[in-house]
Design a protein around this motif. Structure first.
Motif: not given
Length: 180
Positions: A9-10, A27-29, A31-32, A102
């Motif tokens: 996903r990320d 980042s694609t996340d 929260s990262y 991830n």
């Protein structure tokens, strides 16, 4: 695109900058956020990726560090519990950057063919990113050139006005007693 290949996903992107260090780009996340945003080119991880051009499976590295020449994961990467693969982005046989992916949605055991396709995709990604940066630099250079050209026109017009006013002042002194 790299994440989709392994159903992740990320991921997070790091690229080399003009000073030779590697900077966290995005980042694609949401929260990262790594604890550091810049890595020296002398970091063991960077040297390993540049020398070997291997996709690093973090689970495999933890289970069998001998496969990776006793490479130690940096502390900032150990903090990322979801980190799974580190994919080098190779451009013209040098390390342009790397992607930390991830874990996939399903647990996948990768084989050498998977690693090869990921490396090829990493080369394509490096090429695309490099081309994007070159295009942005060209656009910026063109904007700067247009600004310089506009500035030259303005300065030329100001010089023309100054010359006209100087001539009027000289003529005013010379002909101040002659109304005609």
């Amino acid at each position: 695109a790299l994440a989709n290949i392994v159903e992740s996903r990320d991921g997070a992107l790091w690229t080399v900058q003009n000073n030779g260090n590697y900077h966290f780009r995005l980042s694609t996340d949401a929260s990262y956020a790594p604890s550091i945003s810049e890595l020296s080119a002398n970091e063991p991880l960077i040297r390993f990726l540049a020398k070997r051009n291997w996709v690093i499976d973090i689970n495999e590295l933890i289970k069998d560090p001998d496969l990776y020449g006793d490479l130690q994961l940096p502390a900032w990467l150990k903090e990322q519990e979801q980190a799974w693969l580190i994919t080098p982005l190779i451009l013209h046989e040098s390390l342009y950057g790397f992607v930390v992916l991830n874990h996939s949605l399903t647990r996948i055991t990768l084989n050498w063919e998977d690693h090869d396709i990921i490396k090829v995709a990493g080369r394509q990604a490096a090429s695309a990113l490099s081309q994007l940066e070159a295009s942005l630099a060209l656009t910026k250079a063109r904007q700067f050139e247009a600004f310089n050209q506009m500035s030259a026109f303005i300065v030329h017009d100001i010089k023309t006005l100054v010359s006209q006013l100087s001539l009027m002042v000289k003529n005013a002194e010379k002909h101040k007693t002659n109304p005609a």
